[in-house]
Motif scaffolding. Structure first.
Motif, PDB file in Angstrom:
ATOM      1  N   ILE A 113      25.519  25.669  53.181  1.00 24.67           N
ATOM      2  CA  ILE A 113      26.806  25.909  52.919  1.00 24.67           C
ATOM      3  C   ILE A 113      27.722  24.574  52.557  1.00 24.67           C
ATOM      4  CG2 ILE A 113      29.310  26.845  53.859  1.00 24.67           C
ATOM      5  CD1 ILE A 113      27.362  28.645  55.071  1.00 24.67           C
ATOM      6  N   LEU A 114      28.718  24.555  51.276  1.00 25.32           N
ATOM      7  CA  LEU A 114      29.533  23.771  50.832  1.00 25.32           C
ATOM      8  C   LEU A 114      30.760  24.439  50.803  1.00 25.32           C
ATOM      9  CD1 LEU A 114      27.225  21.879  47.950  1.00 25.32           C
ATOM     10  CD2 LEU A 114      27.813  21.265  49.684  1.00 25.32           C
ATOM     11  N   SER A 115      31.341  23.616  51.500  1.00 21.62           N
ATOM     12  CA  SER A 115      32.999  23.875  51.491  1.00 21.62           C
ATOM     13  C   SER A 115      33.270  22.487  50.144  1.00 21.62           C
ATOM     14  CB  SER A 115      33.864  23.450  52.563  1.00 21.62           C
ATOM     15  OG  SER A 115      35.265  23.726  52.200  1.00 21.62           O
ATOM     16  N   MET A 116      34.703  23.757  48.970  1.00 16.46           N
ATOM     17  CA  MET A 116      34.882  22.724  47.901  1.00 16.46           C
ATOM     18  C   MET A 116      36.407  23.480  48.024  1.00 16.46           C
ATOM     19  SD  MET A 116      32.110  23.549  45.469  1.00 16.46           S
ATOM     20  CE  MET A 116      31.527  25.266  45.839  1.00 16.46           C
ATOM     21  N   ASP A 117      37.225  22.070  47.949  1.00 16.29           N
ATOM     22  CA  ASP A 117      38.420  21.985  47.573  1.00 16.29           C
ATOM     23  C   ASP A 117      38.737  21.841  46.199  1.00 16.29           C
ATOM     24  OD1 ASP A 117      39.029  22.413  50.591  1.00 16.29           O
ATOM     25  OD2 ASP A 117      39.450  21.140  51.121  1.00 16.29           O
ATOM     26  N   LEU A 118      39.446  22.857  45.735  1.00 18.00           N
ATOM     27  CA  LEU A 118      39.544  22.365  44.170  1.00 18.00           C
ATOM     28  C   LEU A 118      40.752  22.171  43.691  1.00 18.00           C
ATOM     29  CD1 LEU A 118      36.843  25.105  42.880  1.00 18.00           C
ATOM     30  CD2 LEU A 118      36.575  23.248  43.104  1.00 18.00           C
ATOM     31  N   ARG A 119      41.486  21.301  42.937  1.00 17.15           N
ATOM     32  CA  ARG A 119      42.506  20.936  42.572  1.00 17.15           C
ATOM     33  C   ARG A 119      42.471  21.298  41.730  1.00 17.15           C
ATOM     34  NH1 ARG A 119      44.315  17.357  45.839  1.00 17.15           N
ATOM     35  NH2 ARG A 119      42.990  15.673  46.696  1.00 17.15           N
ATOM     36  N   TYR A 177      24.666  28.326  49.278  1.00 15.25           N
ATOM     37  CA  TYR A 177      23.708  27.975  48.594  1.00 15.25           C
ATOM     38  C   TYR A 177      22.015  28.746  48.228  1.00 15.25           C
ATOM     39  CZ  TYR A 177      23.130  23.792  50.175  1.00 15.25           C
ATOM     40  OH  TYR A 177      22.791  22.994  50.975  1.00 15.25           O
ATOM     41  N   ALA A 178      22.111  29.050  49.552  1.00 20.40           N
ATOM     42  CA  ALA A 178      20.783  29.308  49.926  1.00 20.40           C
ATOM     43  C   ALA A 178      20.449  30.674  50.626  1.00 20.40           C
ATOM     44  CB  ALA A 178      19.898  28.676  50.615  1.00 20.40           C
ATOM     45  N   PRO A 179      21.435  31.916  50.503  1.00 17.36           N
ATOM     46  CA  PRO A 179      21.816  32.539  51.143  1.00 17.36           C
ATOM     47  C   PRO A 179      21.025  33.807  52.084  1.00 17.36           C
ATOM     48  CG  PRO A 179      22.718  33.844  49.628  1.00 17.36           C
ATOM     49  CD  PRO A 179      21.249  32.165  49.139  1.00 17.36           C
ATOM     50  N   SER A 180      20.946  34.076  53.620  1.00 23.99           N
ATOM     51  CA  SER A 180      20.200  34.549  54.507  1.00 23.99           C
ATOM     52  C   SER A 180      20.276  35.914  54.078  1.00 23.99           C
ATOM     53  CB  SER A 180      20.431  33.963  55.760  1.00 23.99           C
ATOM     54  OG  SER A 180      19.778  34.993  56.279  1.00 23.99           O
TER      55      SER A 180
END
Ligand code: NAD
Length: 495
Positions: free
Chosen positions: A139-145, A486-489
């Motif tokens: 899991i990646l958490s992305m803060d996008l501006r 990005y690799a869902p179970s």
């Protein structure tokens, strides 16, 4: 640069919307008169709600495409604007001085500052990234501006060109579209830079309207599609704008007034301090939010400092702003000059002693020119009106103090908190004072420098938000957080 150089000003401007000159539905106009001759320079529309809505509509249609260009292309376009502006620096400076009455060489410097703000934000936005954080195995958490969308920006009339460029540059760099309401007394260079930008940027990215605060300004603040208001103006206007913006839960940043202290300690380099005091009090005819108009002198050097300042004031060349030797030009408009002169009268009426200046300056070459003498009040009480209220003219007051804690308390006593100057060769004392002063900008052994990249803004009644620096890009963006597996179970949620 002669005053009668042959650059043209249109007799009237329309509104600049979607890269076109649009005739407003409002038939009301504002007259823009020369501060030097009182001749009519041009008229501009007093835009109404419908006109402002048309500008917002154009911006709303433009911002997504502008953002989608990406930082590299947006930055390259802003760099082109900066190059074109500087290539036309003589004309822009001529227009600025014609409209404001400020010295030509200051207008010229303002053009370069305007270009530098555009270049600064074009550069910094290339590294204005969000943040990615791994929060689990896949899991990646992305803060996008992301940009806010349509932003409404309003500037004051004292530095029309570089305020326009400096305020819109961060907003545009990060991908917003702008509706800018130009200041009533000095709209010309804003319109002319918008014209230039319209030749380079997609339609709707930059839109300029004119009009009074109560009409065009209020309509911009009230419009539901405007996500943020950035205002430079007086503290009173800041209060009105913030409460009105609350109705639609808009963000606001407010760059407001000041009544700034210059503290000169007994160990200061007095030759340098006297020059700094002059710059703080009289630059741009004192029409500067950071004007260092309250001069606090340590009793041990007060006489010497005052003598030095009193000796320097007559050396200021006040007059034809197009003369390259001129240090001080005219005030920007008549009602404002009248207000400055009323303050001087009030200072006298409250017992203040005028040491130098103290009235209007009549010049044969400009019988209708709005010139005010650089004015210094000698040792005054802190509670006098001239020592407490923002005059926004070439008027300074002189105060004596005995020790560090006392002067810090007196400097902080006002509601304003924009800027301060400290003059001392003891860096420990200078730094202690800088930390204790309630202001957004403190200069030590210098004054009125505004480099791009240095966060500028106020505290207390001088407002909040920061300009000219990285922080302003934060103010013009919001964070969207995206969490991605990005690799869902394929396991059941209930297993
Ligand atoms: P102002 O507050 O009268 O006007 C500023 C802008 O706000 C103008 O465009 C005006 O039309 C608009 N406005 C006014 N009333 C409004 C309303 N009710 N609703 C919406 N918009 C409204 O200020 P000014 O006379 O143009 O400028 C001088 C003031 O600006 C001084 O107090 C000065 O200190 C301050 N200033 C601050 C900074 C800073 O960076 N902190 C810089 C320059 C000037």
């Amino acid at each position: 640069m002669p005053r009668d150089a042959t650059y043209e000003i249109p007799a009237s401007y329309d509104l600049f919307i979607g890269n076109e000159w649009v005739t407003p539905t409002s038939s009301a106009v504002l007259e823009n008169r020369s501060p030097l001759t009182d001749d009519l320079l041009c008229t501009v529309p007093d835009a109404n709600e419908v006109d402002v809505a048309a500008a917002v509509h154009a911006a709303k249609g433009a911002w997504r495409g502008w953002f989608a260009l990406g930082a590299r292309k947006r930055a390259n376009l802003l760099l082109q604007v900066a190059d074109r502006l500087e290539a036309d620096a003589d004309r822009f400076a001529w227009l600025e001085t014609t409209d404001t009455g400020k010295p030509w060489r200051e207008s010229k410097a303002n053009v370069h500052t305007a270009a530098d703000r555009l270049r600064y934000f074009a550069g910094v936005v290339r590294g204005f990234d969000g943040r990615t954080q791994p929060v689990g195995r896949n899991i990646l958490s992305m803060d996008l501006r992301e940009p806010l969308g349509v932003v409404g920006i309003m500037g004051a009339w004292n530095f029309p060109l570089n305020m326009f460029a400096g305020k819109i540059a961060p907003a545009l760099a990060v991908g917003n579209a702008v509706v800018y309401k130009a200041p009533e007394p000095t709209p010309i260079t804003t319109f002319e830079l918008a014209r230039l930008m319209g030749e380079l940027l997609p339609p709707g990215v930059i839109n300029v309207v004119t009009g009074r605060g109560e009409t065009a300004g209020a309509a911009l603040v009230a419009h539901p599609d405007v996500r943020k208001i950035s205002l430079t103006g007086s503290s009173d206007t800041g209060r009105i704008v913030m409460s009105s913006a609350a109705k639609s839960l808009k963000r606001v940043t407010l760059e407001l007034g000041g009544k700034n202290a210059q503290i000169v300690y007994g160990d200061a380099d007095l030759a340098a301090a006297a020059q700094g005091v002059m710059l703080g009090a009289f630059m741009n005819q004192g029409q500067v939010c950071t004007s260092g108009s309250r001069i606090f002198a340590h009793r041990s050097i007060a006489d010497e400092l005052r003598d030095r300042v009193v000796g320097l004031i007559p050396k200021l060349r006040v007059g034809d702003p197009f003369d390259p030797e001129t240090n001080m030009g005219s005030m920007v408009y008549r009602e404002h000059m009248d207000s400055v002169l009323r303050y001087i009268d009030q200072g006298r009426a409250e017992g203040g002693q005028v040491v130098v200046g103290g009235g209007r300056l009549d010049l044969d070459a400009f019988p209708k020119g709005l010139f005010v003498q650089p004015t210094l009040f000698g040792a005054v009480e802190d509670d006098m009106t001239v020592a407490r209220e923002e005059i926004f003219g070439p008027v300074a007051t002189f105060h004596l103090f005995d020790d560090e804690d006392e002067v810090i308390g007196r400097a902080n006593a006002l509601d304003y908190g924009l800027a301060a100057g400290i003059w001392s060769q003891d860096l420990g004392r200078a730094h202690r004072t800088a930390q204790a002063i309630e202001a957004g900008r403190v200069w030590v052994n210098c004054y009125n420098l505004f480099p791009s990249g240095s966060a500028f803004g106020g505290t207390k009644a001088s407002g909040f938000g920061r300009e000219d620096a990285f922080e302003s890009m934060l103010d013009f963006t919001q964070v969207k957080n995206v969490i991605m597996d990005y690799a869902p179970s394929r396991r059941s949620f209930y297993d």
